[in-house]
Design a protein around this motif. Structure first.
Motif, mmCIF file in Angstrom:
data_model
loop_
_atom_site.group_PDB
_atom_site.id
_atom_site.type_symbol
_atom_site.label_atom_id
_atom_site.label_comp_id
_atom_site.label_asym_id
_atom_site.label_seq_id
_atom_site.Cartn_x
_atom_site.Cartn_y
_atom_site.Cartn_z
ATOM 1 N N HIS A 64 -3.563 -0.892 -10.912
ATOM 2 C CA HIS A 64 -3.204 -2.139 -10.846
ATOM 3 C C HIS A 64 -2.011 -2.424 -9.723
ATOM 4 C CE1 HIS A 64 -5.338 -2.682 -14.422
ATOM 5 N NE2 HIS A 64 -4.451 -1.877 -15.206
ATOM 6 N N ILE A 65 -2.037 -1.452 -8.508
ATOM 7 C CA ILE A 65 -1.118 -1.479 -7.496
ATOM 8 C C ILE A 65 -1.459 -2.530 -6.441
ATOM 9 C CG2 ILE A 65 -0.151 -0.122 -5.592
ATOM 10 C CD1 ILE A 65 -0.967 2.466 -7.359
ATOM 11 N N PRO A 66 -0.509 -3.396 -6.280
ATOM 12 C CA PRO A 66 -0.826 -4.583 -5.546
ATOM 13 C C PRO A 66 -0.613 -4.227 -4.004
ATOM 14 C CG PRO A 66 1.147 -5.272 -6.962
ATOM 15 C CD PRO A 66 0.824 -3.695 -7.222
ATOM 16 N N GLY A 67 -0.023 -3.188 -3.502
ATOM 17 C CA GLY A 67 0.128 -2.927 -2.178
ATOM 18 C C GLY A 67 0.304 -1.396 -1.918
ATOM 19 N N ALA A 68 -0.417 -0.817 -1.031
ATOM 20 C CA ALA A 68 -0.065 0.804 -0.775
ATOM 21 C C ALA A 68 -0.149 0.872 0.792
ATOM 22 C CB ALA A 68 -0.727 1.745 -1.579
ATOM 23 N N SER A 69 0.358 2.232 1.223
ATOM 24 C CA SER A 69 0.483 2.471 2.781
ATOM 25 C C SER A 69 0.211 4.033 2.615
ATOM 26 C CB SER A 69 1.224 1.833 3.655
ATOM 27 O OG SER A 69 1.320 2.293 4.853
ATOM 28 N N ILE A 70 -0.503 4.680 3.582
ATOM 29 C CA ILE A 70 -0.398 6.025 3.696
ATOM 30 C C ILE A 70 -0.657 6.646 5.039
ATOM 31 C CG2 ILE A 70 -1.874 6.194 1.274
ATOM 32 C CD1 ILE A 70 -4.439 6.929 3.046
ATOM 33 N N LEU A 357 3.076 5.537 0.020
ATOM 34 C CA LEU A 357 3.890 4.514 -0.214
ATOM 35 C C LEU A 357 3.494 3.420 -1.237
ATOM 36 C CD1 LEU A 357 5.963 3.907 3.070
ATOM 37 C CD2 LEU A 357 6.658 5.588 1.117
ATOM 38 N N THR A 358 3.696 3.000 -2.327
ATOM 39 C CA THR A 358 3.439 1.864 -3.100
ATOM 40 C C THR A 358 4.501 0.897 -3.261
ATOM 41 O OG1 THR A 358 3.599 2.516 -5.494
ATOM 42 C CG2 THR A 358 1.791 3.370 -4.239
ATOM 43 N N ASN A 359 4.098 -0.590 -3.545
ATOM 44 C CA ASN A 359 5.296 -1.524 -3.797
ATOM 45 C C ASN A 359 5.135 -1.674 -5.413
ATOM 46 O OD1 ASN A 359 2.952 -2.836 -4.003
ATOM 47 N ND2 ASN A 359 3.407 -4.464 -2.469
ATOM 48 N N SER A 360 4.716 -0.694 -6.186
ATOM 49 C CA SER A 360 4.884 -0.830 -7.683
ATOM 50 C C SER A 360 5.126 0.361 -8.170
ATOM 51 C CB SER A 360 3.524 -1.555 -8.195
ATOM 52 O OG SER A 360 2.434 -0.573 -8.196
#
Length: 509
Positions: A64-70, A357-360
């Motif tokens: 249930h991660i809204p946003g991520a970047s790798i 990186l994740t925003n949750s």
């Protein structure tokens, strides 16, 4: 192994034991979110970009991660970078340049700043901290005089982990104000000997950067780290990010629902955990770390300084060692970062570097977040990634919490209604009345008060619990407080109706 967890390994486990015992607020059901991919990735044929994308999408949906970047680095180049999902409530898509709060990965940046000052002969790592911060005080003056800069870098100052956790909710002022507030803190062990991960160590290092450079920590990091590495979407303060039009939005599970939550003001604790950066920018930082301090035509640090930063220094147990803002384990060096509503991790694995990186962050399932980078690492090495998702235990905990919330709030309402409508059933004897009073005092006042004291004072602090476990923490505290109030109401009722047992008895059939 990931020892640099602020909170999860010990505090949350004990806290959840109590949470399962007493809960009174109504919960919800889980709300899954499927992350969507966007932004054209930079590709490399040595591994399957499609497999990485599929792994990220599945993992984000399950957690249930809204946003991520790798981002993935190979040698001197970033070979892959991509954003997934949404960056905020408006649905702004995440890209490789989207800024996240990077948590304790900030420590690696702070360590690099300290090493730059050491290279310039402005400080020596073996010097006492007080030589550079003469106004700095701790409760134990003798121990304070023994703490060196190297002790802070290696997490061997003896400063306690729990005080570093509490500082997260007490850092709304300046960095100097935060450091001055440590005057009542005492080291838990002799400086220079025992590893104990504490955010305080790196906040103090940030203070040294300010004292020696003559700049604020934010200005120094921006001009000496971010600019040479072309980290154009990285910020050392919330104000810098806002001026650039960046506003981080994090998410936390509230009784199972992943909802947007605000971050506190952490201006006094930025060096240990609240820098902002993007996956692409942190890839630039990794390139410098992997290439003896060199990034393109700019040199961040000398090869000797980079080697010193990566050298294992303090034993963390289970084969891992802390270096200078890095954890050295087997053939890899890494560091993760956890704030109240973000997660990050970067790793150097031979010729490859990886940033996630994740925003949750769900603190009940933090181990699963660790599996994100591990899965990407396995794909890079042409292995099948281990599936990552919310553990059965975490799902069961949320289900139990929500059921208990409904049952216990109804029970509490029922008891209050009965108390105000009919009062307490009269006692048959004086001895039974005394026993009833004793039980009320012990079970409905003393025991919940003890749990409030232990969970919120002896264990860590209530502001930290409410910050990192919203919903659960609030429900737990509210349940205990209401249970105490019910006990007090019972005692008041008994005191007011003393001597009227006959009339009270007639009110019952």
């Amino acid at each position: 192994m990931n020892k640099p967890y602020h909170f999860v390994k010990h505090s949350v486990q004990v806290f959840m034991l109590f949470t399962l015992l007493v809960f009174t607020l109504i919960g919800g059901v889980l709300l899954p979110y499927a992350g969507k991919t966007d932004a054209a990735p930079k590709q490399n044929a040595s591994f399957s970009p499609a497999e990485v994308d599929q792994f990220m999408q599945q993992t984000m949906r399950k957690l249930h991660i809204p946003g991520a970047s790798i981002a993935i680095v190979h040698g001197k180049k970033m070979i892959y970078a991509k954003g997934y999902g949404k960056a905020d409530r408006a649905g702004k898509p995440v890209t490789p340049t989207t800024s996240f709060v990077i948590g304790s990965m900030s420590k690696t940046v702070t360590a690099a700043a300290i090493m730059q000052l050491a290279e310039q002969k402005k400080i020596r790592l073996d010097d006492p901290v007080q030589q550079y911060l003469p106004w700095f005080r701790l409760a134990d003056e003798q121990a304070l005089q023994q703490i060196t800069i190297a002790d802070l870098l290696h997490q061997t100052s003896g400063l306690p982990q729990v005080d570093g956790i509490k500082a997260i909710t007490q850092g709304s002022g300046s960095l100097e104000q935060h450091i001055r507030s440590l005057q009542n803190v005492s080291p838990q062990s002799t400086p220079g000997h025992t590893f104990e991960y504490s955010n305080l160590n790196y906040n103090i290092l940030g203070g040294i950067v300010e004292a020696i450079s003559g700049q604020t920590y934010e200005d120094y990091i921006s001009s000496h780290i971010f600019q040479p590495l072309n980290m154009s979407h990285s910020y050392a303060s919330r104000q810098q990010a806002q001026l650039a039009g960046e506003e981080y939005q994090g998410y936390q599970p509230i009784l199972g629902w992943m909802l947007p939550t605000a971050q506190l003001e952490h201006s006094g604790t930025v060096p240990s955990g609240y820098l902002m950066s993007s996956a692409e920018d942190m890839a630039h930082f990794l390139i410098a770390q992997m290439n003896k301090g060199q990034f393109g035509s700019n040199r961040l640090l000398s090869p000797a300084s980079i080697a010193a930063m990566h050298a294992p220094a303090s034993d963390m147990g289970e084969g891992a060692h802390y270096a200078m803002g890095w954890v050295v384990e087997s053939s890899t060096i890494s560091h993760n970062g956890s704030t109240e509503n973000s997660y990050s991790k970067m790793m150097i694995d031979g010729e490859y570097g990886i940033v996630v990186l994740t925003n949750s962050l769900d603190y009940l399932d933090s181990a699963s977040y660790e599996g994100i980078l591990t899965g990407i690492q396995q794909i890079i090495h042409h292995e099948s990634p281990e599936p990552v998702g919310r553990s059965a235990g975490t799902s069961a905990i949320y289900m139990i919490i929500n059921l208990l919330s409904v049952v216990l709030v109804l029970l509490l309402i029922w008891r209050l209604v009965r108390l105000f409508q009919k009062g307490l059933r009269p006692s048959a004897s004086r001895g039974y009345s005394i026993l009833r009073i004793i039980l009320i005092i012990l079970l409905q006042i003393a025991l919940p008060a003890l749990l409030i004291w232990y969970a919120g004072i002896a264990l860590v602090s209530w502001p930290v619990i409410l910050l990192f476990l919203p919903g659960m923490g609030h429900a737990f505290l509210a349940g205990l407080v209401l249970w105490i109030l019910l006990g007090i109401l019972k005692l008041i009722w008994l005191a007011r109706h003393k001597g009227h047992s006959r009339s009270i008895r007639r009110s019952y059939p």
